[in-house]
Design an enzyme around this catalytic site. Structure first.
Site, short mmCIF file in Angstrom:
data_model
loop_
_atom_site.label_atom_id
_atom_site.label_comp_id
_atom_site.label_asym_id
_atom_site.label_seq_id
_atom_site.Cartn_x
_atom_site.Cartn_y
_atom_site.Cartn_z
N LYS A 39 30.79 -15.47 -22.39
CA LYS A 39 29.39 -15.70 -22.78
C LYS A 39 28.44 -15.02 -21.79
O LYS A 39 28.87 -14.61 -20.70
CB LYS A 39 29.12 -17.20 -22.82
CG LYS A 39 29.22 -17.90 -21.47
CD LYS A 39 29.16 -19.42 -21.62
CE LYS A 39 29.35 -20.09 -20.27
NZ LYS A 39 29.51 -21.55 -20.40
N ARG A 137 26.05 -33.60 -22.99
CA ARG A 137 25.43 -32.41 -23.57
C ARG A 137 25.85 -32.39 -25.02
O ARG A 137 25.51 -33.32 -25.76
CB ARG A 137 25.88 -31.17 -22.75
CG ARG A 137 24.98 -29.97 -22.93
CD ARG A 137 25.31 -28.84 -21.96
NE ARG A 137 26.64 -28.26 -22.18
CZ ARG A 137 27.14 -27.24 -21.46
NH1 ARG A 137 26.43 -26.70 -20.51
NH2 ARG A 137 28.35 -26.76 -21.72
N HIS A 171 34.24 -30.97 -21.87
CA HIS A 171 33.74 -30.14 -20.77
C HIS A 171 33.39 -31.03 -19.59
O HIS A 171 32.77 -32.07 -19.75
CB HIS A 171 32.50 -29.37 -21.26
CG HIS A 171 32.08 -28.26 -20.34
ND1 HIS A 171 32.96 -27.36 -19.78
CD2 HIS A 171 30.86 -27.89 -19.89
CE1 HIS A 171 32.30 -26.49 -19.03
NE2 HIS A 171 31.02 -26.80 -19.07
N ARG A 231 40.27 -22.74 -20.07
CA ARG A 231 39.02 -22.13 -20.53
C ARG A 231 38.12 -21.72 -19.36
O ARG A 231 36.96 -22.11 -19.31
CB ARG A 231 38.32 -23.20 -21.38
CG ARG A 231 37.39 -22.74 -22.44
CD ARG A 231 36.91 -23.93 -23.26
NE ARG A 231 36.08 -24.82 -22.49
CZ ARG A 231 36.22 -26.15 -22.42
NH1 ARG A 231 37.16 -26.77 -23.08
NH2 ARG A 231 35.41 -26.87 -21.68
N TYR A 272 4.54 -7.87 1.04
CA TYR A 272 3.56 -8.83 0.50
C TYR A 272 3.58 -10.14 1.30
O TYR A 272 4.64 -10.64 1.66
CB TYR A 272 3.93 -9.19 -0.95
CG TYR A 272 3.73 -8.10 -1.95
CD1 TYR A 272 2.46 -7.56 -2.19
CD2 TYR A 272 4.80 -7.66 -2.72
CE1 TYR A 272 2.29 -6.57 -3.16
CE2 TYR A 272 4.63 -6.67 -3.70
CZ TYR A 272 3.37 -6.14 -3.91
OH TYR A 272 3.19 -5.18 -4.86
N CYS A 319 10.15 -7.41 -3.23
CA CYS A 319 9.15 -6.98 -4.23
C CYS A 319 9.83 -6.84 -5.60
O CYS A 319 11.02 -7.06 -5.73
CB CYS A 319 8.56 -5.64 -3.81
SG CYS A 319 7.96 -5.60 -2.10
N ASP A 321 10.49 -4.13 -7.36
CA ASP A 321 11.41 -2.99 -7.51
C ASP A 321 12.03 -2.52 -6.20
O ASP A 321 12.80 -1.58 -6.20
CB ASP A 321 10.64 -1.79 -8.10
CG ASP A 321 9.73 -2.21 -9.22
OD1 ASP A 321 10.26 -2.77 -10.19
OD2 ASP A 321 8.50 -2.03 -9.10
C1 LIG Z 1 30.58 -21.92 -19.62
C2 LIG Z 1 31.63 -22.82 -20.11
C3 LIG Z 1 32.93 -22.72 -19.62
C4 LIG Z 1 33.32 -21.84 -18.45
O1 LIG Z 1 32.85 -22.45 -17.27
P1 LIG Z 1 33.27 -21.89 -15.82
O2 LIG Z 1 32.74 -22.89 -14.88
O3 LIG Z 1 32.60 -20.56 -15.69
O4 LIG Z 1 34.74 -21.78 -15.82
C5 LIG Z 1 33.92 -23.50 -20.20
N1 LIG Z 1 33.61 -24.35 -21.20
C6 LIG Z 1 32.37 -24.50 -21.67
C7 LIG Z 1 32.10 -25.47 -22.77
C8 LIG Z 1 31.33 -23.75 -21.14
O5 LIG Z 1 30.09 -23.92 -21.60
#
Ligand SMILES: *Cc1c(COP(=O)(O)O)cnc(C)c1O
Length: 377
Positions: A39, A137, A171, A231, A272, A319, A321
């Site tokens: 992602k 979530r 998660h 995952r 700055y 800054c 750039d």
């Molecule tokens: C982003 C995400 C992951 C990966 O998380 P990491 O901490 O980068 O391993 C796994 N599962 C879900 C649902 C996520 O949103």
């Protein structure tokens, strides 16, 4: 005409991405599948390039956050199964089916709408059920008093026509954070996940792919939490393993150049806001990178970059750039030389601490203006 010299760029190492994927796989128990999270443009590394690398070594699944990201992979010819972890409006069900994309289902209402969409399209949508065991979530809420209703709605969702419930996942909120309290919380999340699956099993609902292990869990809770698939995201890109257990390598090297060098008298204000004043006669270099490229302004005066054969402290406000570095102790460095903002020499974790954030955010923050160059380093 030769391509103009870049003011800043991000080198992405295919070798290191493959090295990390292999290192993660080697840590998995026999038969456990591997999903690579790509992602957010593969955490800034380039989603299509990363997905193709992972596909070339037989990665079982890929995951993205949203429909656009999934379609980008399919349009580029990626054939590996792709799971959308986030929310997709249910009106896109036909598009998901046509493109062979797997969708996370986050509740009964969503399940019913996906089911209706699939039936109208005379197709079957492959789904993974998301369970909320304490992240608070997305997902069927399976905590505390909501547990039984959560399981009941999960079971009803799986029975809906037009849906193929291939997988189920949860998660973790603190699997990557040390300490007893965090471990207790993570194990409780896992216990709830297993309890929900057992209760669903009693109602006749089972899943081929049960997964929960993000990077933190892959590092700290294997083999127990491996289940059918892991995952991880961050680990793939070489970060998150503070103890060096897996021997991961950073995959992105953010680079720029010294544009000019000047010598200032002691007492000279720099950049700055005049937030830095030279204490000695100072050789100051200007680098061609700033906050519009993703270098966080909050790290001004707090970070160090690899220049020449040493490390140069950054001085004055960053800054849009450009930013300045003190080269007084690196007399060999001259205009045109390369500087590494983060990568194998300049630690991204240190820059993240300076910016009061996490490595994830800095990888994702490398902006569109910064060209990605596939190059082993
Ligand atoms: C982003 C995400 C992951 C990966 O998380 P990491 O901490 O980068 O391993 C796994 N599962 C879900 C649902 C996520 O949103």
């Amino acid at each position: 005409m030769k391509e103009p010299e870049k003011r800043c760029w991000a080198e992405i190492s295919p070798e290191n991405i493959l090295h990390n994927a292999a290192a993660i796989r080697a840590a998995l128990p026999e038969g456990c599948r591997f999903l690579g999270v790509v992602k957010a443009d593969a955490y800034g590394h380039g989603a299509v390039e990363t997905a193709k690398l992972l596909e070339s070594v037989g990665t079982d699944y890929l995951a993205v956050a949203c429909l656009d990201e999934a379609l980008e992979l399919r349009a580029a010819g990626v054939k590996t199964p792709v799971l959308i972890l986030g929310h997709t409006p249910t009106k896109y069900t036909p598009l998901l089916i046509e493109n062979g994309i797997t969708q996370a289902v986050t509740g009964l209402r969503e399940a019913e709408a996906f089911s209706a969409g699939a039936q109208a399209a005379r197709g079957t949508l492959k789904v993974h059920m998301a369970l909320d065991t304490g992240m608070s979530r997305l997902g069927f809420l399976c905590t505390g008093e909501a547990f039984e209703q959560g399981v009941e709605e999960l079971v009803r969702s799986c029975a809906l026509p037009g849906l193929e419930a291939e997988g189920v996942f949860t998660h973790f909120a603190v699997s990557d954070e040390p300490g007893e309290e965090n471990e207790r919380y993570t194990r409780e999340q896992f216990r709830l996940f297993m309890a929900a699956l057992e209760a669903a099993g009693k109602a006749g609902v089972t899943f081929r792919l049960r997964h929960c292990a993000n990077s933190g869990a892959v590092l700290h809770y294997l083999p127990e939490f491996a289940l059918d698939m892991v995952r991880p995201g961050l680990l793939l890109y070489g970060y998150g393993d503070a103890e060096g257990k897996l021997g991961l390598r950073p995959c992105m090297r953010l680079m720029t150049r010294v544009l000019t060098v000047k010598t200032y008298a002691p007492g000279t204000a720099v950049s700055y806001g005049r937030r830095f004043t030279t204490q000695r006669e100072t050789r100051m270099g200007v680098l061609g990178i700033g906050y519009a490229d993703g270098l966080p302004r909050l790290s001004s005066n707090r970070c160090t970059f690899a220049v020449g054969d040493g490390m140069a402290p950054q001085r004055g406000s960053i800054c849009m750039d450009m930013c300045m570095v003190d080269l007084t102790d690196l007399p060999g460095v001259k205009a045109g030389d390369e500087a590494e903002i983060f990568g194998p020499r300049a630690d991204l974790n240190a820059l993240a601490r300076a910016a009061e954030t996490i490595p994830y955010e800095l990888l994702c923050a490398v902006s569109k203006r910064v060209p990605r160059v596939m190059k082993n380093f």
